[in-house]
Design a protein around this motif. Structure first.
Motif, PDB file in Angstrom:
ATOM      1  N   TYR A 209      20.023 -26.521   3.658  1.00  0.00           N
ATOM      2  CA  TYR A 209      20.395 -25.373   3.290  1.00  0.00           C
ATOM      3  C   TYR A 209      20.967 -24.158   4.266  1.00  0.00           C
ATOM      4  O   TYR A 209      21.060 -23.131   3.843  1.00  0.00           O
ATOM      5  CB  TYR A 209      19.377 -24.687   2.449  1.00  0.00           C
ATOM      6  CG  TYR A 209      19.084 -25.293   1.082  1.00  0.00           C
ATOM      7  CD1 TYR A 209      19.830 -25.347   0.078  1.00  0.00           C
ATOM      8  CD2 TYR A 209      17.867 -26.542   1.017  1.00  0.00           C
ATOM      9  CE1 TYR A 209      19.535 -25.973  -1.070  1.00  0.00           C
ATOM     10  CE2 TYR A 209      17.770 -27.229  -0.002  1.00  0.00           C
ATOM     11  CZ  TYR A 209      18.663 -27.090  -1.066  1.00  0.00           C
ATOM     12  OH  TYR A 209      18.265 -27.721  -2.326  1.00  0.00           O
ATOM     13  N   TYR A 210      20.814 -24.550   5.422  1.00  0.00           N
ATOM     14  CA  TYR A 210      21.285 -23.384   6.292  1.00  0.00           C
ATOM     15  C   TYR A 210      22.406 -23.955   7.357  1.00  0.00           C
ATOM     16  O   TYR A 210      22.436 -25.216   7.707  1.00  0.00           O
ATOM     17  CB  TYR A 210      20.151 -23.078   7.177  1.00  0.00           C
ATOM     18  CG  TYR A 210      19.202 -22.188   6.173  1.00  0.00           C
ATOM     19  CD1 TYR A 210      19.294 -20.797   6.217  1.00  0.00           C
ATOM     20  CD2 TYR A 210      18.010 -23.009   5.500  1.00  0.00           C
ATOM     21  CE1 TYR A 210      18.481 -19.973   5.178  1.00  0.00           C
ATOM     22  CE2 TYR A 210      17.261 -22.072   4.607  1.00  0.00           C
ATOM     23  CZ  TYR A 210      17.490 -20.806   4.494  1.00  0.00           C
ATOM     24  OH  TYR A 210      16.747 -19.928   3.656  1.00  0.00           O
ATOM     25  N   ASP A 211      23.262 -23.030   7.861  1.00  0.00           N
ATOM     26  CA  ASP A 211      24.172 -23.529   8.514  1.00  0.00           C
ATOM     27  C   ASP A 211      23.561 -23.282   9.904  1.00  0.00           C
ATOM     28  O   ASP A 211      23.050 -22.162  10.440  1.00  0.00           O
ATOM     29  CB  ASP A 211      25.054 -22.205   8.458  1.00  0.00           C
ATOM     30  CG  ASP A 211      26.316 -22.209   9.836  1.00  0.00           C
ATOM     31  OD1 ASP A 211      26.669 -23.434  10.120  1.00  0.00           O
ATOM     32  OD2 ASP A 211      26.535 -21.175  10.075  1.00  0.00           O
ATOM     33  N   PRO A 212      23.622 -24.364  10.691  1.00  0.00           N
ATOM     34  CA  PRO A 212      22.938 -24.611  12.005  1.00  0.00           C
ATOM     35  C   PRO A 212      23.569 -23.480  13.241  1.00  0.00           C
ATOM     36  O   PRO A 212      22.966 -23.117  13.853  1.00  0.00           O
ATOM     37  CB  PRO A 212      23.369 -26.042  12.619  1.00  0.00           C
ATOM     38  CG  PRO A 212      24.326 -26.615  11.595  1.00  0.00           C
ATOM     39  CD  PRO A 212      24.315 -25.820  10.434  1.00  0.00           C
ATOM     40  N   LEU A 213      24.890 -23.248  12.948  1.00  0.00           N
ATOM     41  CA  LEU A 213      25.433 -22.416  13.925  1.00  0.00           C
ATOM     42  C   LEU A 213      24.994 -20.981  13.739  1.00  0.00           C
ATOM     43  O   LEU A 213      24.349 -20.312  14.625  1.00  0.00           O
ATOM     44  CB  LEU A 213      26.931 -22.394  13.776  1.00  0.00           C
ATOM     45  CG  LEU A 213      27.801 -21.417  14.793  1.00  0.00           C
ATOM     46  CD1 LEU A 213      27.450 -22.159  16.158  1.00  0.00           C
ATOM     47  CD2 LEU A 213      28.997 -21.216  14.376  1.00  0.00           C
ATOM     48  N   THR A 214      24.985 -20.228  12.706  1.00  0.00           N
ATOM     49  CA  THR A 214      24.421 -18.865  12.390  1.00  0.00           C
ATOM     50  C   THR A 214      23.190 -18.982  11.888  1.00  0.00           C
ATOM     51  O   THR A 214      22.745 -17.518  11.958  1.00  0.00           O
ATOM     52  CB  THR A 214      25.576 -18.397  11.488  1.00  0.00           C
ATOM     53  OG1 THR A 214      25.610 -19.108  10.195  1.00  0.00           O
ATOM     54  CG2 THR A 214      27.074 -18.408  12.070  1.00  0.00           C
ATOM     55  N   SER A 215      22.614 -19.858  11.532  1.00  0.00           N
ATOM     56  CA  SER A 215      21.412 -19.846  10.868  1.00  0.00           C
ATOM     57  C   SER A 215      21.220 -19.130   9.604  1.00  0.00           C
ATOM     58  O   SER A 215      20.398 -19.016   8.824  1.00  0.00           O
ATOM     59  CB  SER A 215      20.200 -19.101  11.610  1.00  0.00           C
ATOM     60  OG  SER A 215      20.221 -19.775  12.650  1.00  0.00           O
ATOM     61  N   LEU A 216      22.587 -18.977   8.744  1.00  0.00           N
ATOM     62  CA  LEU A 216      23.059 -18.209   7.771  1.00  0.00           C
ATOM     63  C   LEU A 216      22.795 -19.411   6.714  1.00  0.00           C
ATOM     64  O   LEU A 216      22.949 -20.579   6.959  1.00  0.00           O
ATOM     65  CB  LEU A 216      24.089 -17.659   7.571  1.00  0.00           C
ATOM     66  CG  LEU A 216      24.359 -16.335   8.374  1.00  0.00           C
ATOM     67  CD1 LEU A 216      25.631 -15.777   8.189  1.00  0.00           C
ATOM     68  CD2 LEU A 216      23.342 -15.040   7.891  1.00  0.00           C
ATOM     69  N   PRO A 217      22.284 -19.023   5.208  1.00  0.00           N
ATOM     70  CA  PRO A 217      22.526 -20.063   4.191  1.00  0.00           C
ATOM     71  C   PRO A 217      24.065 -20.692   4.263  1.00  0.00           C
ATOM     72  O   PRO A 217      24.924 -19.935   4.354  1.00  0.00           O
ATOM     73  CB  PRO A 217      22.114 -19.058   3.149  1.00  0.00           C
ATOM     74  CG  PRO A 217      21.233 -18.352   3.421  1.00  0.00           C
ATOM     75  CD  PRO A 217      21.729 -17.915   4.875  1.00  0.00           C
ATOM     76  N   ASN A 218      24.037 -22.032   4.070  1.00  0.00           N
ATOM     77  CA  ASN A 218      25.176 -22.645   3.924  1.00  0.00           C
ATOM     78  C   ASN A 218      25.778 -22.726   2.504  1.00  0.00           C
ATOM     79  O   ASN A 218      25.303 -21.868   1.701  1.00  0.00           O
ATOM     80  CB  ASN A 218      25.021 -24.082   4.486  1.00  0.00           C
ATOM     81  CG  ASN A 218      24.058 -24.796   3.695  1.00  0.00           C
ATOM     82  OD1 ASN A 218      23.616 -24.581   2.526  1.00  0.00           O
ATOM     83  ND2 ASN A 218      23.713 -26.150   4.270  1.00  0.00           N
ATOM     84  N   ARG A 219      27.042 -23.557   2.247  1.00  0.00           N
ATOM     85  CA  ARG A 219      27.472 -23.666   1.040  1.00  0.00           C
ATOM     86  C   ARG A 219      26.733 -24.108  -0.152  1.00  0.00           C
ATOM     87  O   ARG A 219      26.554 -23.441  -1.185  1.00  0.00           O
ATOM     88  CB  ARG A 219      28.719 -24.514   1.247  1.00  0.00           C
ATOM     89  CG  ARG A 219      29.427 -24.448  -0.246  1.00  0.00           C
ATOM     90  CD  ARG A 219      30.704 -25.563   0.052  1.00  0.00           C
ATOM     91  NE  ARG A 219      31.371 -25.106   1.205  1.00  0.00           N
ATOM     92  CZ  ARG A 219      32.450 -24.604   1.235  1.00  0.00           C
ATOM     93  NH1 ARG A 219      32.579 -23.636   0.056  1.00  0.00           N
ATOM     94  NH2 ARG A 219      33.156 -24.236   2.306  1.00  0.00           N
TER      95      ARG A 219
END
Ligand code: C2E
Ligand code: MG
Ligand code: MG
Length: 606
Positions: free
Chosen positions: A153-163
């Motif tokens: 559920y999270y984008d590894p680069l920014t730690s923001l929630p992913n698509r």
């Protein structure tokens, strides 16, 4: 009192066990057994003390007697379970009561294990170790689960929630929105021309730039409104009351923002302005001064739909409109935008037909005048479309359309063929000194088999006339290193090269001097601005640059004698524009070959 056979249970934790019993003998025996098995022991003689020690010393396991003064063991167990740390802590309840009701009561209070007294002291340390091991395995499993969820559920680069998170959260938030008669907004943010920054920076640096951008946005937005509840946890009622903003990164250079509990669309446009402002702030990144911008598409529920698909589609349409309007801006969805999108689709289908029907598309040729001779020295081939219902449609409109729909290679191929056949038709009278300029679309330039197609279509023509390929700065700069290779290949294959619309893109001088181009075409906008001092000085600078780099210069869009005169006096060697000639059929160009145009630009002092 240790069991000599329990070697298999010697594991590395030096666990701390909290033993709580009002009977000092029990505490003493427990301490003996556990300490000799390598564990540390904390003692509490009543429930109150047990809770204090639990809080302060963070034991790994709790041994609890039931009948104690102040708080009984069940109550202590319940209290422990209510704390965060105590949720998965192993708790062993030991009591004299061995009826099934008491046992049930123990497990209901949250015991992990229930023992009846008298305790079998020889086995206690073994039991405790088994419980610890089970607890450890459980904790590992849980950590793994958390990690999996983070990955999912999270984008590894920014730690923001992913698509995936985004889609989930949008659906969930839309449901609440419907239940509570609230409004929700979706902002789709797309960084403008990120590829132009990405390619020179490289993968790793671009990634860290995206991280910086994400952090900036997150910080700015969190000051403006708090984040919404974690979408994967139960929703807290009180969170429904105020506006919340959630930033996500579905991928690449895109960010999505869900805004819950908005009053009206103005809240959304304010946030969009905030985003643009944040991105526009100058940024020094790995020794580069960068100014970023983005396009933002906005849609809201329930106004633009209640289903996530509808909201996403409409925000996307609005995003497309923002880009089309020139980027670095936001657009709020409205139905007229959808009409535009539909119109575009219809036009696309018509263009497909036009490519087959062959009589709707044709080429016009605009003469270019050599200022030293006053005669025509070349032509620019410009495609024309006369639509059966809509009339003439500008290539400025349909070339990008073809680009977006994949029709461009077909169109490009059609143009090569047609230019070739137009000239073959007039070959008896067509002079070999005329240069033929052909515009290339961005996509054509990046296609793998592009050079082969070019040679195939134009080789015969090329054997008699110089062919100049026009590329815009943006195309060349979008992947400067790769372009350099391609440009060299084209030159090797015998083509001349021109940078079209020069001045509107992002050419860096360091690249320009390495590009093997022959010609700069000054964009019409600069020619149109001639007359005042700043307009004049820009053109003078471009002309000086061209002279320094030993390049030909074509001024486009020359419409007045004054412009033509100024350009000629400042050593612009080729003029193109309505003043001299409009794009016309090739036969008409041939008819004008003897015309002397020099009176149009030699007005002053000569
Ligand atoms: P461009 O390559 O910069 O072409 C110059 C445009 O300026 C042409 O517009 C031309 O008709 C117009 N023009 C020439 N003189 C004047 C003038 O004095 N005043 C004004 N206002 N305009 C002048 P056109 O034919 O509408 O083409 C627009 C753009 O569409 C072109 O810009 C080019 O980027 C693209 N295009 C045109 N033909 C083709 C083609 O065959 N292939 C591709 N890929 N793109 C094409
Ligand atoms: Mg051109
Ligand atoms: Mg141009």
């Amino acid at each position: 009192m240790t069991d000599p056979n329990d070697t298999d249970l010697r594991f590395d934790v030096s666990a701390t066990i909290l033993v709580c019993d009002d009977d000092p003998t029990v505490r003493l025996l427990a301490r003996e057994c556990l300490e000799s098995a390598g564990m540390s022991v904390l003692e509490a003689e009543n429930g109150q003390e047990a809770l204090t020690l639990f809080d302060k010393q963070q034991p790994d396991l709790v041994f609890l007697d039931v009948d104690m003064p102040l708080l009984n063991g069940f109550e202590v167990c319940r209290a422990i379970r209510q704390t965060e740390r105590g949720q998965s802590l192993p708790v062993l309840i030991a009591t004299g009561a061995n009826d099934s009701r008491s046992i049930d009561q123990g497990f209901e209070a949250g015991a992990t294990q229930y023992k009846t007294k008298p305790i079998n002291w020889a086995l206690l340390s073994r039991d405790v170790k088994y419980m610890l091991r089970a607890a450890e395995a459980f904790a590992a499993l849980k950590a793994q689960q958390v990690q999996l969820r983070t990955l999912a559920y999270y984008d590894p680069l920014t730690s923001l929630p992913n698509r995936r998170s985004f889609v989930d959260q949008l659906k969930k938030s839309l449901d609440e929105t419907a239940d509570h008669q609230r409004s929700l907004g979706l902002l789709m943010v797309d960084l403008d021309h990120f590829k132009r920054i990405h390619d020179p920076l490289g993968e790793a640096l671009s990634d860290s730039l995206l991280k910086v951008v994400a952090a900036r946005l997150e910080e700015r937005l969190s000051v403006y409104a708090p984040r919404g509840p974690d979408p994967h946890e139960a929703i807290n009622r009180s969170d429904l009351d105020d506006m919340t903003i959630d930033l996500m990164r579905p991928g690449g250079d895109e960010f999505n923002i869900i805004v819950r509990n908005i009053k009206d669309s103005q809240a959304l446009t304010t946030i969009a302005s905030l985003i643009l402002e944040t991105l526009n702030a100058p940024l020094i990144f790995s020794d580069n001064h960068l100014v970023l911008s983005a396009s933002v598409g906005i849609a809201m529920a329930p106004e633009h739909g209640l289903e996530s698909e509808a909201i996403i589609r409409r925000a996307n349409i609005a995003l497309g409109a923002a880009k089309l309007a020139g980027r670095n801006r936001y657009r709020l969805y409205d139905d007229s935008l959808a009409d535009d999108a539909e119109r575009k689709l219809r036009l696309e289908a018509d263009l497909r037909d036009a490519l087959e029907s062959s009589d709707q598309l044709f080429m016009a040729y605009q003469p270019q005048i050599d200022t030293s001779t006053g005669r025509i020295c070349g032509v620019e081939a410009l495609v024309r479309w006369s639509h059966p219902e809509l009339g003439a449609i500008s290539p400025a409109l349909f070339a990008p359309l073809a680009e977006g729909s994949g029709l461009i290679s077909q169109l490009g191929d059609w143009i090569f063929k047609r230019v070739d056949s137009d000239i073959q038709t007039l070959k008896e009278v067509f002079p070999s000194y005329l240069t033929i300029s052909i515009n290339l679309s961005p996509l054509q330039f990046t296609q793998a088999n592009f050079l082969e197609t070019l040679k195939l279509r134009l080789s015969e023509l090329q054997s008699k006339n110089a062919i100049e390929l026009e590329l815009t700065e943006g195309v060349i700069m979008s992947d400067a290193d790769d372009s350099l290779l391609k440009l060299h290949e084209l030159r090797k294959a015998g083509f001349r090269l021109a940078i079209d619309d020069f001045g509107t893109g992002y050419s860096s001088l360091s690249y320009l001097k390495d590009f093997p181009v022959n010609t700069l075409k000054i964009d019409q906008a600069f020619v149109a601005n001639l007359g005042d001092e700043s307009g004049n000085s820009i053109v003078r600078a471009i002309l000086a640059l061209a002279t320094a780099l030993n390049l030909d210069v074509v001024a486009e869009g020359v419409e007045t004698h004054e412009q033509a005169d100024f350009l000629t006096r400042h050593h612009c060697n080729i003029l193109q524009g309505f003043l001299l000639a409009k794009p016309i059929p090739l036969q008409n160009v041939i008819d004008m070959l003897d015309v002397d145009f020099s009176h149009m630009y030699r007005m002053q002092n000569s």
